[in-house]
Design a protein around this motif. Structure first.
Motif, PDB file in Angstrom:
ATOM      1  N   ARG A  40       0.850  -1.198   0.000  1.00  0.00           N
ATOM      2  CA  ARG A  40       0.000   0.000   0.000  1.00  0.00           C
ATOM      3  C   ARG A  40       0.882   1.244   0.000  1.00  0.00           C
ATOM      4  O   ARG A  40       2.081   1.178   0.232  1.00  0.00           O
ATOM      5  CB  ARG A  40      -0.921   0.003   1.215  1.00  0.00           C
ATOM      6  N   THR A  41       0.275   2.369  -0.234  1.00  0.00           N
ATOM      7  CA  THR A  41       0.986   3.637  -0.251  1.00  0.00           C
ATOM      8  C   THR A  41       0.733   4.386   1.048  1.00  0.00           C
ATOM      9  O   THR A  41      -0.406   4.490   1.488  1.00  0.00           O
ATOM     10  CB  THR A  41       0.499   4.500  -1.432  1.00  0.00           C
ATOM     11  N   LEU A  42       1.806   4.866   1.662  1.00  0.00           N
ATOM     12  CA  LEU A  42       1.690   5.672   2.876  1.00  0.00           C
ATOM     13  C   LEU A  42       2.483   6.957   2.693  1.00  0.00           C
ATOM     14  O   LEU A  42       3.504   6.967   2.018  1.00  0.00           O
ATOM     15  CB  LEU A  42       2.254   4.922   4.090  1.00  0.00           C
ATOM     16  N   CYS A  43       1.999   8.031   3.299  1.00  0.00           N
ATOM     17  CA  CYS A  43       2.768   9.272   3.346  1.00  0.00           C
ATOM     18  C   CYS A  43       3.966   9.048   4.269  1.00  0.00           C
ATOM     19  O   CYS A  43       3.967   8.153   5.107  1.00  0.00           O
ATOM     20  CB  CYS A  43       1.913  10.409   3.905  1.00  0.00           C
ATOM     21  N   PHE A  44       4.984   9.893   4.107  1.00  0.00           N
ATOM     22  CA  PHE A  44       6.203   9.770   4.898  1.00  0.00           C
ATOM     23  C   PHE A  44       5.894   9.755   6.391  1.00  0.00           C
ATOM     24  O   PHE A  44       6.381   8.888   7.133  1.00  0.00           O
ATOM     25  CB  PHE A  44       7.151  10.923   4.547  1.00  0.00           C
ATOM     26  N   SER A  45       5.081  10.692   6.863  1.00  0.00           N
ATOM     27  CA  SER A  45       4.781  10.769   8.300  1.00  0.00           C
ATOM     28  C   SER A  45       3.955   9.567   8.765  1.00  0.00           C
ATOM     29  O   SER A  45       4.136   9.083   9.878  1.00  0.00           O
ATOM     30  CB  SER A  45       4.060  12.075   8.640  1.00  0.00           C
ATOM     31  N   GLU A  46       3.071   9.058   7.909  1.00  0.00           N
ATOM     32  CA  GLU A  46       2.289   7.863   8.256  1.00  0.00           C
ATOM     33  C   GLU A  46       3.203   6.654   8.398  1.00  0.00           C
ATOM     34  O   GLU A  46       3.040   5.844   9.307  1.00  0.00           O
ATOM     35  CB  GLU A  46       1.234   7.576   7.187  1.00  0.00           C
ATOM     36  N   LEU A  47       4.160   6.551   7.496  1.00  0.00           N
ATOM     37  CA  LEU A  47       5.115   5.445   7.559  1.00  0.00           C
ATOM     38  C   LEU A  47       5.973   5.560   8.809  1.00  0.00           C
ATOM     39  O   LEU A  47       6.226   4.570   9.494  1.00  0.00           O
ATOM     40  CB  LEU A  47       5.988   5.423   6.305  1.00  0.00           C
ATOM     41  N   GLY A  48       6.389   6.766   9.156  1.00  0.00           N
ATOM     42  CA  GLY A  48       7.167   6.988  10.378  1.00  0.00           C
ATOM     43  C   GLY A  48       6.398   6.579  11.619  1.00  0.00           C
ATOM     44  O   GLY A  48       6.962   6.014  12.558  1.00  0.00           O
ATOM     45  N   ASP A  49       5.094   6.847  11.624  1.00  0.00           N
ATOM     46  CA  ASP A  49       4.257   6.444  12.755  1.00  0.00           C
ATOM     47  C   ASP A  49       4.042   4.932  12.785  1.00  0.00           C
ATOM     48  O   ASP A  49       3.912   4.333  13.853  1.00  0.00           O
ATOM     49  CB  ASP A  49       2.897   7.146  12.688  1.00  0.00           C
ATOM     50  N   ALA A  50       4.006   4.305  11.604  1.00  0.00           N
ATOM     51  CA  ALA A  50       3.729   2.869  11.513  1.00  0.00           C
ATOM     52  C   ALA A  50       4.926   2.006  11.914  1.00  0.00           C
ATOM     53  O   ALA A  50       4.756   0.902  12.426  1.00  0.00           O
ATOM     54  CB  ALA A  50       3.292   2.504  10.091  1.00  0.00           C
ATOM     55  N   VAL A  51       6.145   2.492  11.677  1.00  0.00           N
ATOM     56  CA  VAL A  51       7.355   1.728  11.996  1.00  0.00           C
ATOM     57  C   VAL A  51       7.795   2.121  13.403  1.00  0.00           C
ATOM     58  O   VAL A  51       8.397   3.169  13.611  1.00  0.00           O
ATOM     59  CB  VAL A  51       8.488   1.984  10.977  1.00  0.00           C
ATOM     60  N   GLU A  52       7.492   1.274  14.341  1.00  0.00           N
ATOM     61  CA  GLU A  52       7.779   1.562  15.749  1.00  0.00           C
ATOM     62  C   GLU A  52       9.274   1.682  16.006  1.00  0.00           C
ATOM     63  O   GLU A  52      10.050   0.797  15.663  1.00  0.00           O
ATOM     64  CB  GLU A  52       7.195   0.458  16.620  1.00  0.00           C
ATOM     65  N   GLY A  53       9.674   2.810  16.608  1.00  0.00           N
ATOM     66  CA  GLY A  53      11.056   2.996  17.015  1.00  0.00           C
ATOM     67  C   GLY A  53      11.965   3.642  15.990  1.00  0.00           C
ATOM     68  O   GLY A  53      13.110   3.960  16.289  1.00  0.00           O
ATOM     69  N   ILE A  54      11.495   3.843  14.766  1.00  0.00           N
ATOM     70  CA  ILE A  54      12.367   4.439  13.747  1.00  0.00           C
ATOM     71  C   ILE A  54      12.369   5.958  13.906  1.00  0.00           C
ATOM     72  O   ILE A  54      11.350   6.561  14.213  1.00  0.00           O
ATOM     73  CB  ILE A  54      11.933   4.028  12.316  1.00  0.00           C
ATOM     74  N   ASN A  55      13.529   6.563  13.723  1.00  0.00           N
ATOM     75  CA  ASN A  55      13.591   8.023  13.749  1.00  0.00           C
ATOM     76  C   ASN A  55      13.575   8.521  12.302  1.00  0.00           C
ATOM     77  O   ASN A  55      13.738   7.760  11.354  1.00  0.00           O
ATOM     78  CB  ASN A  55      14.811   8.523  14.529  1.00  0.00           C
ATOM     79  N   TYR A  56      13.363   9.812  12.133  1.00  0.00           N
ATOM     80  CA  TYR A  56      13.205  10.346  10.785  1.00  0.00           C
ATOM     81  C   TYR A  56      14.480  10.263   9.955  1.00  0.00           C
ATOM     82  O   TYR A  56      14.414  10.129   8.735  1.00  0.00           O
ATOM     83  CB  TYR A  56      12.657  11.768  10.828  1.00  0.00           C
ATOM     84  N   LYS A  57      15.636  10.300  10.603  1.00  0.00           N
ATOM     85  CA  LYS A  57      16.890  10.151   9.867  1.00  0.00           C
ATOM     86  C   LYS A  57      16.953   8.763   9.211  1.00  0.00           C
ATOM     87  O   LYS A  57      17.266   8.649   8.030  1.00  0.00           O
ATOM     88  CB  LYS A  57      18.079  10.351  10.801  1.00  0.00           C
ATOM     89  N   MET A  58      16.661   7.722   9.993  1.00  0.00           N
ATOM     90  CA  MET A  58      16.702   6.356   9.443  1.00  0.00           C
ATOM     91  C   MET A  58      15.614   6.149   8.408  1.00  0.00           C
ATOM     92  O   MET A  58      15.823   5.482   7.396  1.00  0.00           O
ATOM     93  CB  MET A  58      16.573   5.320  10.566  1.00  0.00           C
ATOM     94  N   LEU A  59      14.449   6.725   8.649  1.00  0.00           N
ATOM     95  CA  LEU A  59      13.349   6.601   7.683  1.00  0.00           C
ATOM     96  C   LEU A  59      13.740   7.257   6.360  1.00  0.00           C
ATOM     97  O   LEU A  59      13.516   6.687   5.280  1.00  0.00           O
ATOM     98  CB  LEU A  59      12.081   7.226   8.254  1.00  0.00           C
ATOM     99  N   THR A  60      14.344   8.426   6.431  1.00  0.00           N
ATOM    100  CA  THR A  60      14.789   9.128   5.224  1.00  0.00           C
ATOM    101  C   THR A  60      15.838   8.309   4.482  1.00  0.00           C
ATOM    102  O   THR A  60      15.773   8.164   3.265  1.00  0.00           O
ATOM    103  CB  THR A  60      15.373  10.510   5.590  1.00  0.00           C
ATOM    104  N   GLN A  61      16.788   7.732   5.201  1.00  0.00           N
ATOM    105  CA  GLN A  61      17.823   6.916   4.564  1.00  0.00           C
ATOM    106  C   GLN A  61      17.240   5.673   3.894  1.00  0.00           C
ATOM    107  O   GLN A  61      17.666   5.280   2.825  1.00  0.00           O
ATOM    108  CB  GLN A  61      18.879   6.503   5.579  1.00  0.00           C
ATOM    109  N   ASN A  62      16.249   5.061   4.521  1.00  0.00           N
ATOM    110  CA  ASN A  62      15.677   3.832   3.988  1.00  0.00           C
ATOM    111  C   ASN A  62      14.679   4.067   2.867  1.00  0.00           C
ATOM    112  O   ASN A  62      14.428   3.175   2.069  1.00  0.00           O
ATOM    113  CB  ASN A  62      15.049   3.000   5.114  1.00  0.00           C
ATOM    114  N   CYS A  63      14.126   5.258   2.807  1.00  0.00           N
ATOM    115  CA  CYS A  63      13.177   5.574   1.729  1.00  0.00           C
ATOM    116  C   CYS A  63      13.867   6.231   0.542  1.00  0.00           C
ATOM    117  O   CYS A  63      13.251   6.435  -0.481  1.00  0.00           O
ATOM    118  CB  CYS A  63      12.074   6.487   2.254  1.00  0.00           C
ATOM    119  N   GLY A  64      15.128   6.562   0.710  1.00  0.00           N
ATOM    120  CA  GLY A  64      15.879   7.171  -0.374  1.00  0.00           C
ATOM    121  C   GLY A  64      15.440   8.593  -0.684  1.00  0.00           C
ATOM    122  O   GLY A  64      15.615   9.081  -1.780  1.00  0.00           O
ATOM    123  N   ALA A  65      14.841   9.230   0.299  1.00  0.00           N
ATOM    124  CA  ALA A  65      14.367  10.613   0.083  1.00  0.00           C
ATOM    125  C   ALA A  65      15.503  11.587   0.204  1.00  0.00           C
ATOM    126  O   ALA A  65      16.503  11.369   0.768  1.00  0.00           O
ATOM    127  CB  ALA A  65      13.284  10.939   1.111  1.00  0.00           C
TER     128      ALA A  65
END
Length: 65
Positions: A40-65
């Protein structure tokens, strides 16, 4: 012969799989992001909320943003 490859031959030299795939899959955050997306498609902030414990730096690195 190990795993169908001649001894000493590099796996990535076979052209079967990119070594970057293994590097990415070895990252625990990548697996958690893929699992949360689940086709499914999630917005960046929705994905950050869905992945427990991830910080925005790691989320950005893993999403290639």
């Amino acid at each position: 012969m190990i795993g169908g490859l001649a001894s000493g031959r590099r796996f990535d030299a076979c052209g079967l799989v990119s070594p970057e795939i293994f590097t990415d899959l070895a990252n625990k955050w990548t697996l958690m992001v893929i699992e949360c997306l689940g086709g499914r498609t999630l917005c960046f902030s929705e994905l950050g909320d869905a992945v427990e414990g991830i910080n925005y730096k790691m989320l950005t690195q893993n999403c290639g943003a």
